[in-house]
Design a protein around this motif. Structure first.
Motif, short mmCIF file in Angstrom:
data_model
loop_
_atom_site.label_atom_id
_atom_site.label_comp_id
_atom_site.label_asym_id
_atom_site.label_seq_id
_atom_site.Cartn_x
_atom_site.Cartn_y
_atom_site.Cartn_z
N LEU A 89 1.17 -1.37 0.32
CA LEU A 89 -0.12 0.03 -0.10
C LEU A 89 0.80 1.20 0.33
O LEU A 89 2.27 1.61 0.50
CB LEU A 89 -1.04 -0.08 1.90
N GLN A 90 0.64 2.41 -0.56
CA GLN A 90 0.90 3.42 -0.69
C GLN A 90 0.50 4.15 -0.06
O GLN A 90 -0.76 4.51 0.34
CB GLN A 90 1.60 3.84 -2.04
N VAL A 91 1.02 5.09 0.51
CA VAL A 91 -0.13 6.58 1.51
C VAL A 91 -0.56 7.50 1.30
O VAL A 91 0.32 7.92 0.12
CB VAL A 91 1.59 6.68 2.81
N LYS A 92 -1.12 7.48 1.14
CA LYS A 92 -1.63 9.06 -0.49
C LYS A 92 -2.09 10.44 1.40
O LYS A 92 -2.91 8.98 1.95
CB LYS A 92 -3.38 8.79 -0.61
N PHE A 93 -2.17 11.20 1.47
CA PHE A 93 -2.24 11.92 2.02
C PHE A 93 -4.16 12.64 1.87
O PHE A 93 -3.92 13.14 0.15
CB PHE A 93 -1.18 13.27 2.28
N PHE B 37 -9.93 14.78 -23.12
CA PHE B 37 -11.32 15.69 -21.92
C PHE B 37 -10.96 14.36 -21.04
O PHE B 37 -10.13 13.40 -21.70
CB PHE B 37 -12.64 15.08 -22.37
N GLN B 38 -11.22 14.74 -19.98
CA GLN B 38 -11.04 13.40 -19.11
C GLN B 38 -12.35 13.38 -18.44
O GLN B 38 -12.57 14.55 -18.22
CB GLN B 38 -9.80 13.16 -18.53
N THR B 39 -12.90 13.24 -17.60
CA THR B 39 -13.38 12.13 -16.46
C THR B 39 -12.92 13.18 -15.26
O THR B 39 -11.95 13.51 -14.98
CB THR B 39 -13.95 11.28 -16.21
N PRO B 40 -13.98 13.50 -15.08
CA PRO B 40 -13.55 14.84 -13.87
C PRO B 40 -12.81 14.25 -12.89
O PRO B 40 -13.20 13.57 -12.25
CB PRO B 40 -15.03 15.72 -13.30
N LYS B 41 -11.18 14.68 -12.18
CA LYS B 41 -11.18 14.28 -10.96
C LYS B 41 -11.63 14.46 -9.69
O LYS B 41 -11.91 16.19 -10.11
CB LYS B 41 -9.60 14.39 -11.09
N ARG B 42 -11.69 13.83 -8.68
CA ARG B 42 -12.20 15.11 -7.15
C ARG B 42 -10.67 15.82 -6.68
O ARG B 42 -9.78 15.92 -6.87
CB ARG B 42 -12.91 13.74 -6.70
N SER B 43 -11.35 16.39 -5.63
CA SER B 43 -10.70 17.31 -5.40
C SER B 43 -9.32 16.45 -4.34
O SER B 43 -8.19 17.29 -4.55
CB SER B 43 -11.45 18.08 -4.34
N ASN B 44 -9.50 15.75 -4.08
CA ASN B 44 -9.33 14.94 -2.87
C ASN B 44 -7.71 14.35 -3.53
O ASN B 44 -6.52 13.73 -3.65
CB ASN B 44 -9.17 13.94 -1.73
N LYS B 45 -7.98 14.46 -4.90
CA LYS B 45 -6.89 13.90 -5.73
C LYS B 45 -5.52 14.67 -6.61
O LYS B 45 -4.45 14.05 -6.35
CB LYS B 45 -7.15 13.77 -7.18
N MET B 46 -6.15 15.58 -6.12
CA MET B 46 -4.52 17.07 -5.79
C MET B 46 -4.23 16.56 -4.91
O MET B 46 -2.60 16.92 -4.50
CB MET B 46 -5.35 18.05 -5.93
N ALA B 47 -4.21 16.34 -3.43
CA ALA B 47 -4.31 16.03 -2.34
C ALA B 47 -3.16 14.75 -2.43
O ALA B 47 -1.59 14.75 -2.06
CB ALA B 47 -5.16 16.01 -1.05
N GLU B 48 -4.04 14.09 -3.01
CA GLU B 48 -2.97 12.53 -3.77
C GLU B 48 -1.52 12.48 -3.85
O GLU B 48 -0.70 12.35 -4.13
CB GLU B 48 -3.67 11.24 -3.91
N LEU B 49 -1.87 13.37 -4.72
CA LEU B 49 -0.55 13.81 -5.96
C LEU B 49 0.94 14.31 -5.71
O LEU B 49 1.87 14.36 -5.61
CB LEU B 49 -1.09 14.18 -7.62
N ALA B 50 -0.41 15.48 -4.92
CA ALA B 50 1.40 16.48 -3.59
C ALA B 50 1.60 15.32 -3.21
O ALA B 50 2.90 15.46 -3.14
CB ALA B 50 -0.04 17.40 -3.16
N SER B 51 0.79 14.25 -1.91
CA SER B 51 1.56 13.51 -1.01
C SER B 51 2.17 12.78 -2.10
O SER B 51 3.78 12.21 -1.59
CB SER B 51 0.92 12.97 -0.21
N GLU B 52 2.15 11.98 -3.07
CA GLU B 52 2.86 11.40 -3.55
C GLU B 52 4.28 12.44 -4.16
O GLU B 52 5.54 11.23 -4.21
CB GLU B 52 2.07 10.71 -5.14
#
Lengths: 574, 706
Positions: free
Chosen positions: A14-18, A97-112
Motif C-alpha cells: 500500500l502507498q500512503v496517500k494523504f 477530455f477526461q472524466t473530472p477528478k475529485r478534489s482530493n486527487k490533488m492532495a494525493e498527487l501532492a503527497s506522492e
C-alpha cells in the motif's frame, strides 16, 4: 472478513496517500449523492443509509482506478513523444477530455510528489484498490492509521515528508479537524499490523453487505481499462457535458480566511519573490541565450516583410527588451505593454500619430486615424517604425476590432511588428484574413522566466488582492466629495465595521441610517440623503438591497480590512 | 462613474531617428553580402513571375467582366426601349463574382480588376470592404470618398476643388453623389443637360459607376439592402453597376437579400479559377522548371502543400512559405552562394575561400561521393582546394543537367500515371513530384501497381501518351533525350505497323465465328473451354509484347532520371530541406509548446534534477509546472486552499535540507508568494480564471489533458 488474506498481502504494498480528512468526508458524502442521482437503477435511495453509500463508494473507486490507469498510460505516451520531438505530441493529449477528478486527487498527487523527492512520480494506483472502501466516519482515522503504520515500516523515508507536517498544520487552525485528529491520535497508538487488521475487520463487520460487494467484485482492471480506452473517443463528448451539466461542484468548503493567512499585498509579494531565488537560473540563462542568437535573423525577416510572433512558456518581456536595446537603439520604435490594464488601440494609434508622425490633431475614429497613418507611411518611404507589443493577446487588445486595426497597421511595409503571445487560445484571435495581414512568422521562445510585469497589475491577480487599489479608489472618490458626504459615508462604514462579526448582517436600513445622519447633523431631509446615496451608488461605493420586508438596506461592498484601513486614513486626514 | 487609475506611466520610448544600415545575415561566415544579393534577386524574379502567372490566370475572368460592364453600359446608351423598361423595374446590373474560399487571395484579383476597369471602362471605381462599412452612412462616406478621389486622379482637378471635395464629405447622400456625378459628366460634356429629357445623350459619354463589394458575405444585410434599395431609386440618374465578391456560393445573395431587394438586381454570374488550379500552375511554373536554381526538398514541399490543402487554400500563403524557404536557405547555408544560375557558377566557385571549401568537404553528400572515388583522387579532393573547385563546378553542372532531365521525365511519367484508374501515384503532378523527391519512386508499391496498370492500357491511349511524351521530350532542353525520342518514335511506328498487321489477321479470326452456329449447350461449353485453354497457352500477341516493351522502356527512363535529389552529390547547395523549421515558423502550435514546457520542463531546462523517465515531473520542477500538474487533478472548480497546501507540501518536500527548520504552523510566506505567482501565471496563460461560484475557488478553463 471477506478476504483478510488478500487484504493483508495488499497492505504490504500500500502507498500512503494523504487526504485531508475533511475532504474525504466531504467528497464521499457529496460524491455518493451525485452518483446516486446519476444511477437510475437506484431510484429510491436514502443517501443517509450507509449500505447504499458504501456501494456507491466502491463503485466510484473502481471507476477511479480505471481512470488513473488511463492517466498513467497517457503519461507514458507523453514521455515517449517528448523524447522524440515536441512537435509530435498528438493533439488528443493536449486537448483531450477526461472524466473530472475529485478534489482530493490533488492532495494525493501532492503527497506522492512529496514522498518521492528523488524519484519520479509514477503512481501505481492499481495497488491500492480498496484504499477508500471505508465508511465515512472511519475513513479519516483509518487513513491516519495507515499513515502511522507506514510510518513505522519506513520510518526513515517518512520522517522528512510532509503529510505529517501537513496534518499538524491542518490540525491547528480548524476546530473540526482538531477533533478528528484527536481521534486519529488514538489510532496512531496502535502500532502493529494486527491492530490494524482488527480495525479493518471491525469496520467491515459493521457494514457487511456493502463490503462484500466491494470485495467480491474486484474489477478486472486490465481488460476494463483497455475497453475504456477504446470507448474513450466515443464518450468524450458525453463526458464533457455530463461534467458540465451538474451545477453542483464537489470541492471542499475551506476558505483562505480559515487558514488564518494574512493576505499579501502587492508590495510584500514582490519583496518576497525578489528574495526567493529563481530556480534553475543557469539553465534559464542558457535557454535565453539560445533565443538571443536569433535576433539578427528576426531583424532580417522583419525587413523582408514578415512580422514575428513569439510564443512559449515564460515571460518574453526581457527577451524583447534585450532585442530592443541591442538592435533597435538607432531606429524609431514603439513599445506597447499590452498587459497594461488600460491600454487601448487608440492609445497605440495616438502615440504613432502624435509622437512618431508629429501630428497634432484628433481623429473621428480609429479607422480614420489608421487611414492617416497608412497614407503618411506610404508617402514617406524613409519612415520606418518598429512596433514591439508585449502580450498581443492581453485582455484589452484581444478584441476583434483592435486586432483588425493592429493587423492592418502591421501589414504596412515599413512598420515592423514583433509581438509576444501567452494565452493558450491566443491564435483563435485571428482569422485567415487577419493572419494574412499579419504575415506572421512564429518563433518558439520558451524562457521559463516568471511573468513579473505581466501579472503585477492588480486585476490580473486572483484572490490575494491586497485591496490597496480599492482603498485608493475609495480615498480618491471621497476626496472629491463634500465634507458632509464624507461624513455620511463614514457613518455607514463605522456601522458596518461594528457589525463585522455578524455574518448575516444585511446592511444598514435606510430609515436607521437617516436617523443617524440627522443626529449627526449631516442631512436635513430624506431627499438630501437620497441624493447623496445616489451619488455613492453611481461611484459603486455602496450597494443597496431590498430585504424581505421591503426595507432598503445599505452596504459597502468592500472587505473589512480595507474598510478599517480607510477609516484609519480618514482619521489621519481629519 | 468610471475611474481609471494608472499605477505607472506608460512606457513609450522613441529613440532619435537615424537611418539604420541594413545588416543582413550576420553569421560569421563570409559571402553574406553576395548571398543576400542572390537571395533578393532570386526572390524578386520569383515574385514577378508569380504576379505574371496570376495575371494570366485572371485574364479570362477580367475580360468577361469587362465585356459585361460595357454591355450593361451600352444598354443604357443605345436601347432606349430596354432602358426604359429597366427603368420601370429599377434593376441594377450586377456581376456576382464567385472567387472561392481563399479570401486572402482575393485582394490581388480585385486590385487587378479595378486597374483594368479604370484603364478601359470607367474612372469611377469604388472598392468597399465590410469592415469599413458597419452602417449605410459609413458606406456612403467611403464610396463617395473613393469616387471623388479617383476622379481627382483621372481628371486632375485643381487643388481648390480637391479641398472642396474633401470638405464636402460631411454631407454624404445619394443626391449629393448624383449631383457630383452630373457635375463631372457635365464638365466632360461641356453642355448643360436638363434633368430628364436630355439624359440619354448624356449617358453616351457618361461612364458607369462601378461599386465593388469585396466580401459580400461579411456585409451586414441591412446595409446591403438599404444601399441597393436607395441606389435603385436613383438608377436613372446614376448608371451604377455592382460587383459582388462571393467566397461561398451564389446562393448567398438570395439568403442575404429578401426577394424584394434581390429583384432589384440583374445578376450575372462569373466564376474565377479555382485556387487548386492556381496552385498547380504556380508549382508548374516555379518548381518544375530549371529556370530557378533554388529547389524545394520533398518534405518541405509536402509541408507547404499540406498547409495549403488543410489550412487556407491560399496561394498567397504558399508563396509566402516559398519566400521563407528561400530566405532560410540563403541565411542558414553558407554554400548557398553557389545556388545561382549556371552562367555564374564558374566564377563563384573559383572565388570560394578556403573555409568555404572546407564547408563543401563537410557536406554529407560530398563525403559519400569522396568515399566512392579511388584513393588518389580522394586525397586530392580533400587536400587540394583548386582541384576541389574544378570538381565542384563539374558536379554542379551535373546537378543542373539532372534537373532538366528530371523535369522532362517527370512530366512523361505523369502523362502515364495521371490516366490510370485510381491514380496510384496521384492525380496531380505535384504528388508525383513529392513521391519522386522523397525516395526512389521505383521501389514504392504505388509505382509497382501503376506499372502493372500501365501494362493493361489499350492501344489508342498508349499511342496518344507516347505522342505526348515525344512532344515533352522534344520541347525539353536536355540533350540526352535524342535517343529516347527516337526510341519512342520507333515504338509509335511499330504500333502503326501493328495496326496493319492486325487488319490482315482479322480474316484468320473467322473460324471463331463458327461458334455462333452451334446451338448445343454442351458443345458450346466444350469449345469455349478449349478456346480458353489455347489462349492461356498461347503466346502473347504482338501488341502485348510491344506494350510490355514500352512500359519497360519508360521504367528504365524513370530509374535513370528520377533519382531522388538526396542521392545527388552537392544537393545541399540548391535544395532546402529543413521542413521542421518551416513548419515551426508557418504552422506553429503554441499550445503544444506550453504543454511540453509544463509537463516536461526537462525538455527545455537541461538539469538532471528535472529528468525523470516516467514522464511525470519531480517535485523540484519549476513552481508553475507543479501548480499546473496539481490543477490537472481537479474538476471544474479548484479550491485555492487545497491547492496551496498541496503545493507547499510538494515544494517543501523538494527542499529537504531546511525542511526541519520550517516546521511552522502556517504555510511559509515565501511559498505562499510563489504559489500566488504561479497561479496568476496560470491565469495569464488561460488555464484558470477566478470564479464567483464559491469563495476562494478558481475555475478551470481547460479540460482533461495530462
Amino acid at each position: 472478513m471477506s478476504r483478510p488474506e488478500g487484504m493483508r498481502s495488499n497492505r504490504r504494498s500500500l502507498q500512503v496517500k494523504f487526504v485531508p480528512d475533511e475532504d474525504v468526508l466531504k467528497h464521499i458524502s457529496d460524491d455518493a449523492g451525485t452518483k446516486v442521482r446519476k444511477d437510475k437503477a437506484q431510484l429510491s435511495v436514502n443517501v443517509k443509509r450507509f449500505v447504499k453509500k458504501l456501494e456507491n463508494i466502491s463503485d466510484n473507486e473502481a471507476q477511479e482506478i480505471l481512470e488513473e490507469k488511463n492517466y498513467v498510460a497517457a503519461l507514458g505516451i507523453c514521455a515517449q513523444d517528448a523524447v522524440g520531438n515536441d512537435s509530435h505530441i498528438s493533439g488528443s493529449e493536449v486537448f483531450s477530455f477526461q472524466t473530472p477528478k475529485r478534489s482530493n486527487k490533488m492532495a494525493e498527487l501532492a503527497s506522492e510528489l512529496a514522498q518521492t523527492p528523488e524519484q519520479n512520480v509514477a503512481p501505481d494506483h492499481s495497488k491500492c484498490p480498496e484504499k477508500m472502501a471505508k465508511t465515512p466516519q472511519s475513513s479519516s482515522n483509518f487513513m491516519w492509521a495507515e499513515i502511522v503504520w507506514k510510518c513505522n515500516l519506513k520510518k526513515k523515508e517518512f520522517v522528512s515528508t510532509t503529510p505529517y507536517r501537513l496534518r499538524k498544520r491542518l490540525a491547528a487552525p480548524d476546530p473540526y479537524v482538531e477533533s478528528e485528529s484527536e481521534y486519529s491520535a488514538s489510532c496512531s497508538e496502535e502500532e502493529d499490523e494486527e491492530e490494524q487488521k482488527e480495525v479493518n475487520t471491525v469496520l467491515s463487520d459493521q457494514k457487511t453487505p456493502a463490503k462484500t460487494k466491494a470485495a467480491s467484485t474486484p474489477p478486472p482492471r486490465n481488460s476494463l481499462a483497455k475497453k475504456i480506452k477504446e470507448q474513450k473517443m466515443g464518450n468524450l463528448v458525453e463526458e464533457y457535458f455530463e461534467a458540465h451539466s451538474s451545477s453542483k461542484v464537489l470541492t471542499s468548503d475551506r476558505t483562505l480566511q480559515k487558514l488564518r493567512k494574512k493576505r499579501l499585498n502587492q508590495q510584500t509579494l514582490h519583496d518576497l519573490l525578489k528574495n526567493a531565488p529563481l530556480a534553475y537560473a543557469a539553465e534559464i540563462r542558457d535557454l535565453n541565450q539560445q533565443h538571443e542568437c536569433l535576433f539578427s535573423k528576426w531583424m532580417l525577416q522583419l525587413h523582408l516583410g514578415f512580422n514575428i510572433v513569439l510564443y512559449g512558456l515564460g515571460s518574453k518581456r526581457d527577451l524583447l527588451e534585450k532585442f530592443r536595446t541591442s538592435l533597435l537603439q538607432d531606429s524609431v520604435h514603439l513599445v506597447v505593454n499590452g498587459y497594461f490594464p488600460s491600454i487601448t488601440v487608440r492609445s497605440i494609434l495616438n502615440s504613432i500619430t502624435e509622437e512618431v508622425l508629429d501630428h497634432i490633431g484628433t481623429f473621428r475614429s480609429p479607422l480614420d486615424q489608421l487611414e492617416f497613418i497608412t497614407k503618411r507611411f506610404k508617402e514617406d518611404s524613409s519612415l520606418e517604425l518598429y512596433v514591439l507589443i508585449h502580450n498581443l493577446d492581453s485582455q484589452m487588445l484581444r478584441g476583434e476590432r483592435s486586432q483588425q486595426i493592429l493587423a492592418q497597421l502591421s501589414s504596412l511595409p515599413s512598420i515592423y511588428l514583433i509581438a509576444s503571445i501567452d494565452h493558450i487560445n491566443a491564435p483563435l484571435m485571428w482569422d485567415q484574413a487577419k493572419l494574412s495581414l499579419y504575415n506572421w512568422l512564429w518563433y518558439e521562445t520558451t524562457t521559463f522566466n516568471p511573468y513579473v510585469e505581466e501579472t503585477s497589475y492588480e486585476n490580473s491577480l486572483l484572490v490575494q488582492q491586497s485591496g490597496s487599489l480599492a482603498l485608493s479608489s475609495l480615498m480618491h472618490v471621497l476626496h472629491s466629495l463634500t465634507l458632509n458626504a464624507r461624513g455620511i459615508f463614514r457613518l455607514l462604514a463605522q456601522h458596518q465595521l461594528e457589525k463585522k462579526d455578524n455574518p448575516s448582517y444585511p446592511g444598514l436600513s435606510f430609515q436607521d441610517f437617516y436617523q443617524q445622519c440627522r443626529e449627526a447633523f449631516l442631512v436635513n431631509s430624506d431627499l438630501t440623503l437620497r441624493a447623496q446615496l445616489t451619488e455613492f451608488r453611481d461611484h459603486k461605493l455602496i450597494r443597496t438591497k431590498r430585504g424581505a420586508d421591503g426595507v432598503e438596506y445599505l452596504l459597502i461592498p468592500v472587505d473589512d480590512s480595507t474598510l478599517t484601513d480607510f477609516l484609519e486614513k480618514e482619521d489621519e486626514d481629519v | 462613474g468610471c475611474f481609471v487609475f494608472k499605477p505607472s506611466t506608460k512606457k513609450r520610448r522613441l529613440s532619435d531617428k537615424t537611418a539604420h544600415n541594413f545588416k543582413s545575415t550576420s553569421n560569421d561566415s563570409e559571402d553574406t553580402e553576395l548571398r543576400f544579393v542572390t537571395c533578393q534577386s532570386l526572390w524578386n524574379q520569383i515574385k514577378s513571375e508569380t504576379e505574371q502567372i496570376q495575371e494570366d490566370l485572371n485574364k479570362q475572368l477580367l475580360d468577361n467582366l469587362v465585356s459585361f460592364l460595357s454591355r450593361s453600359h451600352s444598354d443604357f446608351q443605345e436601347k432606349t426601349t430596354e432602358w426604359t423598361c429597366r427603368m420601370k423595374f429599377r434593376e441594377i446590373p450586377t456581376a456576382a463574382l464567385v472567387l472561392g474560399v481563399n479570401v486572402t487571395d482575393h485582394d490581388m484579383t480585385f486590385r487587378g480588376l479595378s486597374d483594368v476597369l479604370q484603364d478601359s471602362i470607367t474612372p469611377y471605381v469604388a472598392l468597399l470592404e465590410a469592415k469599413d462599412c458597419p452602417g449605410i452612412k459609413n458606406l456612403m462616406q467611403k464610396l463617395m470618398g473613393q469616387l471623388m478621389n479617383c476622379d481627382i486622379d483621372v481628371d486632375s482637378l485643381e487643388d481648390e476643388d480637391c479641398v472642396q471635395v474633401s470638405q464636402n464629405r460631411i454631407r454624404c447622400s445619394m443626391p449629393s453623389l448624383i449631383s457630383w456625378y452630373e457635375n463631372m459628366t457635365k464638365k466632360s460634356d461641356s453642355e448643360t443637360p436638363s434633368r430628364k429629357r436630355n439624359s440619354s445623350s448624356r449617358h453616351w459619354q457618361s461612364p458607369p459607376v462601378v461599386v465593388i463589394f469585396k466580401d459580400m458575405e461579411s456585409f451586414t444585410t441591412k446595409v446591403l439592402q438599404d444601399f441597393i434599395v436607395i441606389s435603385s431609386q436613383h438608377i436613372h440618374e446614376l448608371p451604377l453597376v455592382l460587383i459582388f465578391g462571393i467566397a461561398t456560393s451564389p446562393m448567398i445573395i438570395h439568403r442575404l437579400l429578401p426577394h424584394s431587394v434581390s429583384s432589384l438586381l440583374c445578376i450575372e454570374l462569373f466564376q474565377s479559377l479555382s485556387c487548386k488550379e492556381h496552385l498547380s500552375t504556380i508549382i508548374d511554373k516555379l518548381l518544375l522548371t530549371s529556370r530557378f536554381p533554388f529547389k524545394l526538398g520533398g518534405k518541405v514541399l509536402q509541408v507547404l502543400i499540406n498547409i495549403f490543402l488543410y489550412h487556407d487554400f491560399s496561394v498567397q500563403n504558399f508563396i509566402k512559405g516559398f519566400q521563407l524557404c528561400i530566405v532560410e536557405h540563403f541565411y542558414s547555408q553558407p554554400l548557398s552562394v553557389l545556388c545561382c544560375h549556371l552562367v555564374d557558377i564558374k566564377e563563384r566557385v573559383y572565388s570560394l575561400s578556403h573555409d568555404q571549401c572546407e564547408n563543401i568537404r563537410r557536406l554529407p553528400s560530398f563525403r559519400r561521393y569522396v568515399e566512392k572515388q579511388e584513393s588518389g583522387k580522394q586525397i586530392e579532393l580533400l587536400t587540394n582546394d583548386s582541384y576541389l573547385k574544378e570538381e565542384t563546378e563539374k558536379l554542379l553542372e551535373d546537378l543542373y543537367v539532372y534537373h532538366e532531365n528530371y523535369v522532362s521525365i517527370l512530366r512523361c511519367l505523369h502523362v502515364f500515371t495521371s490516366s490510370l484508374p485510381k491514380y496510384p501515384l496521384g492525380k496531380q503532378i505535384r504528388e508525383l513530384h513529392c513521391a519522386c523527391l522523397e525516395n526512389r519512386v521505383w521501389e514504392t508499391e504505388e509505382y509497382e501497381s501503376s506499372l502493372q496498370l500501365a501494362r493493361m492500357l489499350n492501344k489508342t491511349d498508349l499511342v496518344t501518351m507516347l505522342q505526348q511524351c515525344v512532344e515533352i521530350l522534344m520541347s525539353s532542353s536536355g540533350k540526352e533525350f535524342d535517343r529516347a525520342v527516337e526510341k519512342l518514335k520507333a515504338f509509335l511506328t511499330q504500333f502503326q505497323n501493328l495496326e496493319e498487321a492486325s487488319q490482315e489477321r482479322d480474316v484468320s479470326v473467322s473460324p471463331q465465328k463458327e461458334l455462333q452456329k452451334k446451338t448445343d449447350l454442351y458443345h458450346l461449353q466444350k469449345t469455349l473451354l478449349e478456346l480458353k485453354e489455347s489462349r492461356r497457352s498461347k503466346k502473347l500477341t504482338k501488341f502485348e509484347m510491344l506494350r510490355f516493351e514500352v512500359v519497360d522502356y519508360i521504367d528504365s527512363l524513370v530509374r535513370r532520371y528520377l533519382v531522388p535529389a538526396e542521392d545527388r552529390t552537392l544537393h545541399e547547395i540548391v535544395y532546402f530541406n529543413a521542413a521542421t523549421v518551416l513548419r515551426g515558423h508557418l504552422n506553429a502550435a503554441p499550445r503544444t509548446a506550453l504543454h511540453t514546457a509544463l509537463n516536461n520542463p526537462h525538455w527545455y531546462l537541461k538539469n538532471q534534477a528535472l529528468k525523470c523517465d516516467g514522464g511525470g515531473i519531480s517535485n523540484k520542477a519549476p513552481d508553475i509546472c507543479i501548480v499546473y500538474k496539481l490543477h490537472l487533478e481537479c474538476g471544474r472548480l479548484i479550491n485555492l486552499v487545497d491547492w496551496l497546501e498541496a503545493f507547499s507540501a510538494v515544494v517543501m518536500a523538494g527542499e529537504e535540507p531546511n525542511a526541519d527548520a520550517a516546521s511552522s504552523d502556517q504555510v511559509d510566506d515565501v511559498i505562499h508568494a510563489r504559489f500566488i505567482r504561479a497561479v496568476s501565471e496560470l491565469e495569464l496563460l488561460g488555464f484558470i480564471k477566478p470564479s464567483k461560484q464559491k469563495t476562494d475557488h478558481v475555475a478551470r478553463l481547460t479540460w482533461g489533458g495530462c
